[in-house]
Motif scaffolding. Structure first.
Motif, PDB file in Angstrom:
ATOM      1  N   ILE A  80      -8.545  -1.844   1.434  1.00  0.00           N
ATOM      2  CA  ILE A  80      -8.701  -0.424   1.123  1.00  0.00           C
ATOM      3  C   ILE A  80     -10.111  -0.112   0.654  1.00  0.00           C
ATOM      4  O   ILE A  80     -10.694   0.922   1.038  1.00  0.00           O
ATOM      5  CB  ILE A  80      -7.672   0.013   0.054  1.00  0.00           C
TER       6      ILE A  80
ATOM      7  N   VAL B 164       0.830  -1.204   0.000  1.00  0.00           N
ATOM      8  CA  VAL B 164       0.000   0.000   0.000  1.00  0.00           C
ATOM      9  C   VAL B 164       0.865   1.256   0.000  1.00  0.00           C
ATOM     10  O   VAL B 164       0.671   2.168  -0.807  1.00  0.00           O
ATOM     11  CB  VAL B 164      -0.949  -0.001   1.220  1.00  0.00           C
TER      12      VAL B 164
ATOM     13  N   ALA C 125      -4.754  -6.423   0.007  1.00  0.00           N
ATOM     14  CA  ALA C 125      -4.598  -4.965   0.182  1.00  0.00           C
ATOM     15  C   ALA C 125      -5.739  -4.222  -0.491  1.00  0.00           C
ATOM     16  O   ALA C 125      -6.315  -3.288   0.085  1.00  0.00           O
ATOM     17  CB  ALA C 125      -3.255  -4.512  -0.388  1.00  0.00           C
TER      18      ALA C 125
END
Length: 317
Positions: free
Chosen positions: A294, A37, A290
């Protein structure tokens, strides 16, 4: 006893989802997720991250439009009030299993004399979004089976059984969407709900125009948040064709929508399915996790945190 079994089932599913992710990404995977990230935030990707963030209010603006239209047959509210009502629902949904508290949160800013109708409209709205999820899920199944010639399910799970279940479910959803009175009459059959209505009658229905309008918005909304997901997958190194990624997202949303979960386990379940289906074309489990994390933070956690600080009263009155 029944409630204990349901809670145990949800906890078991949540634990299984997170164990599956842990196995796939390895012991060092958690740290690698943050590295992925952080490493993706650079000048090259700045435009794409800005676009993903900008699409978040678009997702909820469409939901506010949808909600406003669905309740317009019995009460008129402003766009801002509709948005606030929707985000109240997000807060309540995050505090309850499978977001079942979302309709209760939505009606907080609706006049008391029509809250029963508003509650039915909130449930009805969720059905239209489910139809969009099923539609694109079926298209995704066709893509993998008919075009890519890849198996999308374990060999021991009969495809005909899965398809049959999905078709029966979509038929049931369409029936309720086009005959909203059935939902209202079903709820009126519960004595304790009838007492809460204080004499309010739930005898109303949606016109064909309203049905088609709201369903179209639900489809457009699905396309936007699935695009966010696809962009995040690409940014986090899941290097596959765009159509393949949309098909992965379609399967992920389809199958995760049938799994009972708590808010804290929802991201794990979606990530688990995404890893499973993306595994057909990519082994980047860290990037998939990830992206799933998010998208959950951006589209659900952030709105819930913001709305939790809203005053629990209607300033427009």
């Amino acid at each position: 006893m029944k409630r204990k079994i349901q809670i145990s089932l949800r906890i078991s599913i949540a634990v299984a989802a997170y164990v599956f992710i842990a196995v796939k990404i390895g012991f060092s995977g958690i740290a690698r997720i943050f590295d992925v990230v952080i490493g993706s935030f650079n000048s090259t990707n700045l435009f794409w991250f800005s676009l993903i963030i900008a699409l978040m209010p678009a997702v909820w603006a469409l939901e506010a439009v949808k909600w406003r239209k669905s309740i317009s047959i019995f009460i008129k509210v402003s766009f801002l009030r509709s948005w606030r009502s929707v985000w109240y629902g997000v807060v309540a949904g995050q505090l309850t299993p499978n977001r079942i508290g979302e309709p209760v949160g939505r009606i907080a800013l609706i006049d008391e004399e029509v809250r029963g109708k508003a509650g039915i409209a909130a449930i009805w709205c969720s059905f239209t979004q489910q139809i969009a999820t099923i539609l694109f899920g079926l298209l995704s199944i066709y893509w993998w089976l008919g075009v890519k010639k890849l198996a999308v399910l374990p060999a021991e799970m009969p495809l005909w059984l899965v398809i049959s279940f999905i078709l029966i479910w979509v038929g049931f959803m369409l029936y309720l969407i086009f005959d909203g009175k059935r939902i209202a009459h079903w709820f009126e059959g519960f004595g304790w709900i009838k007492n809460l209505l204080h004499g309010e009658k739930l005898d109303f229905s949606f016109s064909v125009f309203v049905i088609l309008f709201v369903q179209t918005i639900s489809i457009l909304r699905y396309l936007i948040f699935s695009t966010q997901y696809v962009l995040l997958l690409k940014l986090f190194g899941v290097n596959c064709s765009t159509i393949d990624l949309y098909a992965v997202v379609g399967l992920t949303y389809l199958f995760s929508s049938f799994i009972p979960s708590f808010s804290v386990s929802e991201v794990g379940i979606k990530a688990g399915f995404a890893i499973w289906f993306a595994g057909m074309i990519s082994n980047n489990a860290v990037g998939v996790t990830a992206a799933s994390l998010i998208i959950w933070i951006l589209n659900l956690a952030v709105p819930a945190l913001i709305a939790a600080w809203f005053p629990w009263r209607d300033s427009e009155k």
